[in-house]
Design a protein around this motif. Structure first.
Motif, mmCIF file in Angstrom:
data_model
loop_
_atom_site.group_PDB
_atom_site.id
_atom_site.type_symbol
_atom_site.label_atom_id
_atom_site.label_comp_id
_atom_site.label_asym_id
_atom_site.label_seq_id
_atom_site.Cartn_x
_atom_site.Cartn_y
_atom_site.Cartn_z
ATOM 1 N N SER A 38 0.826 -1.207 0.000
ATOM 2 C CA SER A 38 0.000 0.000 0.000
ATOM 3 C C SER A 38 0.862 1.260 0.000
ATOM 4 O O SER A 38 0.583 2.218 -0.724
ATOM 5 N N ARG A 39 1.922 1.261 0.809
ATOM 6 C CA ARG A 39 2.825 2.424 0.852
ATOM 7 C C ARG A 39 3.484 2.659 -0.504
ATOM 8 O O ARG A 39 3.626 3.793 -0.949
ATOM 9 N N LYS A 42 0.966 4.112 -2.955
ATOM 10 C CA LYS A 42 0.737 5.522 -2.607
ATOM 11 C C LYS A 42 1.909 6.381 -3.065
ATOM 12 O O LYS A 42 1.719 7.465 -3.619
ATOM 13 N N GLU A 45 1.851 6.838 -6.772
ATOM 14 C CA GLU A 45 0.822 7.823 -7.125
ATOM 15 C C GLU A 45 1.307 9.238 -6.832
ATOM 16 O O GLU A 45 1.158 10.146 -7.671
ATOM 17 N N GLU A 46 1.900 9.456 -5.657
ATOM 18 C CA GLU A 46 2.375 10.788 -5.274
ATOM 19 C C GLU A 46 3.479 11.285 -6.203
ATOM 20 O O GLU A 46 3.572 12.482 -6.476
#
Length: 159
Positions: A38-39, A42, A45-46
């Motif tokens: 998940s990290r 994320k 995406e960032e």
């Protein structure tokens, strides 16, 4: 450019194949536990590596039976004219893709999707040719999609 390791590339490959995977499913497929997976997603995406996740709809299932590729010529090759054109076509939901191109007589290539030739005629003459600066349009119509992919070839990414 973001440095991607083998886990990142594996995440990207799996998401390109199926963007609706749950985090748990994705983690299992790439060999991570849920939290680190998940990290990583994320962070991708960032950093703009993953720009969005979408659902691809079967065009014929929603009565969008005609795909046209348009080559657009502009009257003036100045930044303001190109910006006006790009802003105008961005407002047309029928325009799926717009590329500023070189090596061709045209300045732009558009991909337009509509139900039928009548709607294409309406879009072409009612909207596209009325955009300031459009001096010529050549249309080609897709008879059959031979390849229709959104997956990028990730083999070129250094890690």
């Amino acid at each position: 450019m973001t440095t991607l390791d083998r886990y990142d590339l594996n995440i990207l490959r799996h998401l390109q194949d199926n963007g609706s995977l749950s985090n748990q499913e994705l983690a299992e497929r790439v060999g991570l536990t849920a939290a680190p997976c998940s990290r990583r997603v994320k962070q991708l995406e960032e950093e703009g590596v993953i720009r969005d996740r979408v659902v691809r709809i079967n065009d014929r299932a929603v009565n969008l039976n005609l795909t046209a590729l348009l080559h657009i010529s502009m009257d003036k090759h100045i930044p303001e004219r190109f910006a006006e054109f790009e802003q105008a076509v961005a407002q047309l939901p029928e325009v799926m893709e717009c590329y500023l191109i070189t090596g061709h007589e045209a300045d732009y290539q558009l991909k337009v999707v509509v139900p039928d030739m009548d709607r294409y005629h309406d879009i072409l003459l009612g909207k596209i040719t009325k955009i300031k600066g459009v001096s010529g349009v050549k249309s080609a119509f897709v008879m059959r999609k031979v390849l229709d992919s959104t997956a990028l070839p990730l083999g070129y990414v250094k890690h």
